[in-house]
Design an enzyme around this catalytic site. Structure first.
Site, PDB file in Angstrom:
ATOM      1  N   HIS A   1       0.836  -1.204   0.000  1.00  0.00           N
ATOM      2  CA  HIS A   1       0.000   0.000   0.000  1.00  0.00           C
ATOM      3  C   HIS A   1       0.873   1.256   0.000  1.00  0.00           C
ATOM      4  O   HIS A   1       2.061   1.198   0.299  1.00  0.00           O
ATOM      5  CB  HIS A   1      -0.924   0.025   1.221  1.00  0.00           C
ATOM      6  CG  HIS A   1      -2.103  -0.900   1.083  1.00  0.00           C
ATOM      7  ND1 HIS A   1      -2.041  -2.229   1.413  1.00  0.00           N
ATOM      8  CD2 HIS A   1      -3.373  -0.688   0.649  1.00  0.00           C
ATOM      9  CE1 HIS A   1      -3.210  -2.800   1.182  1.00  0.00           C
ATOM     10  NE2 HIS A   1      -4.038  -1.891   0.715  1.00  0.00           N
TER      11      HIS A   1
ATOM     12  N   LYS B   1      -0.574   4.939   4.474  1.00  0.00           N
ATOM     13  CA  LYS B   1      -1.459   3.994   5.180  1.00  0.00           C
ATOM     14  C   LYS B   1      -0.993   3.809   6.623  1.00  0.00           C
ATOM     15  O   LYS B   1       0.181   3.590   6.880  1.00  0.00           O
ATOM     16  CB  LYS B   1      -1.524   2.653   4.447  1.00  0.00           C
ATOM     17  CG  LYS B   1      -2.516   1.684   5.095  1.00  0.00           C
ATOM     18  CD  LYS B   1      -2.871   0.537   4.175  1.00  0.00           C
ATOM     19  CE  LYS B   1      -3.769  -0.486   4.845  1.00  0.00           C
ATOM     20  NZ  LYS B   1      -5.055   0.076   5.305  1.00  0.00           N
TER      21      LYS B   1
HETATM   22  N1  LIG Z   1     -12.852  -1.094   2.899  1.00  0.00           N
HETATM   23  C1  LIG Z   1     -12.232  -0.606   1.819  1.00  0.00           C
HETATM   24  O1  LIG Z   1     -12.555  -0.952   0.666  1.00  0.00           O
HETATM   25  C2  LIG Z   1     -11.155   0.423   2.014  1.00  0.00           C
HETATM   26  C3  LIG Z   1     -10.783   0.765   3.280  1.00  0.00           C
HETATM   27  N2  LIG Z   1      -9.919   1.796   3.493  1.00  0.00           N
HETATM   28  C4  LIG Z   1      -9.719   2.190   4.877  1.00  0.00           C
HETATM   29  O2  LIG Z   1     -10.451   3.403   5.082  1.00  0.00           O
HETATM   30  C5  LIG Z   1      -9.781   4.208   6.048  1.00  0.00           C
HETATM   31  C6  LIG Z   1      -9.512   5.582   5.473  1.00  0.00           C
HETATM   32  O3  LIG Z   1      -8.612   5.479   4.397  1.00  0.00           O
HETATM   33  P1  LIG Z   1      -8.189   6.773   3.538  1.00  0.00           P
HETATM   34  O4  LIG Z   1      -9.385   7.363   2.882  1.00  0.00           O
HETATM   35  O5  LIG Z   1      -7.042   6.361   2.693  1.00  0.00           O
HETATM   36  O6  LIG Z   1      -7.650   7.728   4.715  1.00  0.00           O
HETATM   37  P2  LIG Z   1      -7.568   9.317   4.751  1.00  0.00           P
HETATM   38  O7  LIG Z   1      -6.670   9.647   5.887  1.00  0.00           O
HETATM   39  O8  LIG Z   1      -7.246   9.848   3.398  1.00  0.00           O
HETATM   40  O9  LIG Z   1      -9.075   9.750   5.097  1.00  0.00           O
HETATM   41  C7  LIG Z   1      -9.642   9.725   6.377  1.00  0.00           C
HETATM   42  C8  LIG Z   1     -10.347  11.048   6.576  1.00  0.00           C
HETATM   43  O10 LIG Z   1     -11.111  11.011   7.798  1.00  0.00           O
HETATM   44  C9  LIG Z   1     -10.838  12.224   8.480  1.00  0.00           C
HETATM   45  N3  LIG Z   1     -11.156  12.141   9.902  1.00  0.00           N
HETATM   46  C10 LIG Z   1     -10.345  11.832  10.946  1.00  0.00           C
HETATM   47  N4  LIG Z   1     -11.020  11.923  12.113  1.00  0.00           N
HETATM   48  C11 LIG Z   1     -12.280  12.292  11.797  1.00  0.00           C
HETATM   49  C12 LIG Z   1     -13.444  12.580  12.567  1.00  0.00           C
HETATM   50  N5  LIG Z   1     -13.454  12.497  13.918  1.00  0.00           N
HETATM   51  N6  LIG Z   1     -14.580  12.951  11.924  1.00  0.00           N
HETATM   52  C13 LIG Z   1     -14.600  13.055  10.577  1.00  0.00           C
HETATM   53  N7  LIG Z   1     -13.521  12.821   9.797  1.00  0.00           N
HETATM   54  C14 LIG Z   1     -12.377  12.433  10.398  1.00  0.00           C
HETATM   55  C15 LIG Z   1      -9.364  12.487   8.208  1.00  0.00           C
HETATM   56  O11 LIG Z   1      -9.012  13.819   8.513  1.00  0.00           O
HETATM   57  P3  LIG Z   1      -7.457  14.142   8.909  1.00  0.00           P
HETATM   58  O12 LIG Z   1      -6.638  13.702   7.742  1.00  0.00           O
HETATM   59  O13 LIG Z   1      -7.474  15.608   9.123  1.00  0.00           O
HETATM   60  O14 LIG Z   1      -7.172  13.358  10.154  1.00  0.00           O
HETATM   61  C16 LIG Z   1      -9.339  12.204   6.706  1.00  0.00           C
HETATM   62  O15 LIG Z   1      -9.780  13.302   5.940  1.00  0.00           O
HETATM   63  C17 LIG Z   1      -8.535   3.428   6.463  1.00  0.00           C
HETATM   64  O16 LIG Z   1      -8.830   2.681   7.619  1.00  0.00           O
HETATM   65  C18 LIG Z   1      -8.306   2.499   5.274  1.00  0.00           C
HETATM   66  O17 LIG Z   1      -7.592   1.344   5.598  1.00  0.00           O
HETATM   67  C19 LIG Z   1      -9.356   2.493   2.460  1.00  0.00           C
HETATM   68  C20 LIG Z   1      -9.667   2.169   1.171  1.00  0.00           C
HETATM   69  C21 LIG Z   1     -10.591   1.085   0.832  1.00  0.00           C
HETATM   70  O1  LIG Z   2      -5.712   2.066   3.315  1.00  0.00           O
HETATM   71  C1  LIG Z   2      -5.953   1.759   2.129  1.00  0.00           C
HETATM   72  O2  LIG Z   2      -5.650   2.498   1.189  1.00  0.00           O
HETATM   73  C2  LIG Z   2      -6.656   0.497   1.865  1.00  0.00           C
HETATM   74  N1  LIG Z   2      -7.039  -0.210   2.879  1.00  0.00           N
HETATM   75  C3  LIG Z   2      -7.796  -1.406   2.843  1.00  0.00           C
HETATM   76  C4  LIG Z   2      -7.149  -2.491   3.677  1.00  0.00           C
HETATM   77  O3  LIG Z   2      -6.527  -2.187   4.709  1.00  0.00           O
HETATM   78  O4  LIG Z   2      -7.283  -3.668   3.339  1.00  0.00           O
HETATM   79  C5  LIG Z   2      -8.247  -1.821   1.490  1.00  0.00           C
HETATM   80  C6  LIG Z   2      -7.483  -1.296   0.324  1.00  0.00           C
HETATM   81  O5  LIG Z   2      -6.508  -2.213  -0.076  1.00  0.00           O
HETATM   82  C7  LIG Z   2      -6.947   0.103   0.477  1.00  0.00           C
END
Ligand SMILES: NC(=O)C1=CN([C@@H]2O[C@H](COP(=O)(O)OP(=O)(O)OC[C@H]3O[C@@H](n4cnc5c(N)ncnc54)[C@H](OP(=O)(O)O)[C@@H]3O)[C@@H](O)[C@H]2O)C=CC1
Ligand SMILES: O=C(O)C1=N[C@H](C(=O)O)C[C@H](O)C1
Length: 271
Positions: free
Chosen positions: A157, A161
């Site tokens: 990743h 991450k």
């Molecule tokens: N299930 C799936 O298919 C996937 C899962 N994921 C997971 O999703 C999660 C997020 O990933 P990603 O989008 O890359 O992360 P990011 O850090 O880009 O996005 C998370 C966002 O949430 C914000 N945030 C933090 N605390 C709060 C709060 N209390 N209220 C509202 N917003 C908040 C962060 O703000 P700030 O940056 O200011 O802290 C940031 O903008 C991870 O756990 C990842 O592993 C990711 C991709 C696919």
């Molecule tokens: O953090 C990410 O970006 C992603 N997180 C998920 C995971 O932890 O499996 C899924 C995806 O691969 C992207």
């Protein structure tokens, strides 16, 4: 029309979801949140996510967003600890919850399960249809190949991450363990030094981090004179987002319960 609230609207997944949802006829984004103290709070959500104006203001508290807008479902990709609080806010207001966050502690998962007694929740470490098929196929390969093959999971990743191994790699390890009749004790997460010969029962789970890798997972089945490699490579976050929107459509109106993408996709279960 399904009314959705997106949390973490400026995040990698939050902004992807907003872009996908705003052009979708049966969905309407009625609320958006960001972390308290974020410079996005108070701004128009569309502009905060570097898209066109949406006329929905970003707020810093999901409870307040839900009290202000009659929502059917919240889609949350913020991070495990924050997601638990968001699940509670949904449970308190009878709103369905789709959670893509990874990195949950056992206690966090237990709290999610408590919320799911009140509202329907879809929680899955990977919302891509392709990955969920890979999980199914990996379980079947392990079952058929049996103990003669050494099984290893490798994930890669982007450098930002926060959790490791990925939630998807852990889910793969879980289904492989179940297929092979092994336990959590058989999982090994790193190797270094004089480790000796590989124990037959072992399932390795290894992590790479760097650059802008969206998400890659390979399951290796190493045999005698042959090996199988089952790989999924995400080259865009759109498939995660489209899967989450599919889950949102599916979960609204369901009875309370903790569901997985396997339920959304109509699989019998991912193991
Ligand atoms: N299930 C799936 O298919 C996937 C899962 N994921 C997971 O999703 C999660 C997020 O990933 P990603 O989008 O890359 O992360 P990011 O850090 O880009 O996005 C998370 C966002 O949430 C914000 N945030 C933090 N605390 C709060 C709060 N209390 N209220 C509202 N917003 C908040 C962060 O703000 P700030 O940056 O200011 O802290 C940031 O903008 C991870 O756990 C990842 O592993 C990711 C991709 C696919
Ligand atoms: O953090 C990410 O970006 C992603 N997180 C998920 C995971 O932890 O499996 C899924 C995806 O691969 C992207």
């Amino acid at each position: 029309m399904i009314r959705i609230v997106i949390t973490g609207i400026t995040g990698r997944m939050g902004s992807t979801l907003l872009r996908l949802a705003r052009d979708t006829a049966d969905l309407r984004v009625v609320g958006a949140t960001e972390r308290p103290g974020s410079s996005a709070v108070g701004l128009d959500a569309g502009l905060a996510a570097r898209l066109g104006a949406l006329e929905v203001q970003v707020v810093d508290d999901l409870g307040r967003a839900l009290d202000a807008a009659k929502a059917d479902v919240v889609i949350d990709f913020t991070g495990a600890e924050v997601s638990v609080g968001h699940a509670k806010a949904c449970a308190a207001r009878g709103v369905a919850f789709v959670c893509g966050s990874t990195g949950f502690s056992p206690e966090g998962l237990a709290e999610l399960a408590v919320c799911a007694k009140t509202v329907p929740i879809v929680a899955a470490p990977n919302m891509s249809v392709g990955v969920n098929l890979v999980i199914r196929v990996a379980a079947e390969l392990a079952r058929v190949l049996g103990p003669g093959f050494d099984v290893e999971v490798l994930e890669a990743h982007h450098r930002m991450k926060k959790d490791a191994p990925s939630g998807t790699a852990l889910r793969l390890a879980e289904v492989l363990t179940a297929s092979l009749g092994r336990t959590q004790e058989d999982l090994t997460f790193s190797r270094h030094g004089q480790i000796g010969a590989r124990p037959a029962q072992e399932i390795g789970v290894q992590t790479l981090r760097g650059g802008d890798v969206v998400g890659e997972h390979t399951v290796y089945f190493f045999g005698e004179g042959e090996r199988i490699e089952l790989t999924h490579r995400a080259t865009s976050r759109d498939q995660f987002g489209l899967g989450a929107l599919r889950a949102a459509r599916w979960v609204v109106g369901r009875p309370p319960g903790l569901y997985d993408m396997a339920d959304v996709l109509g699989f019998q279960g991912n193991s």
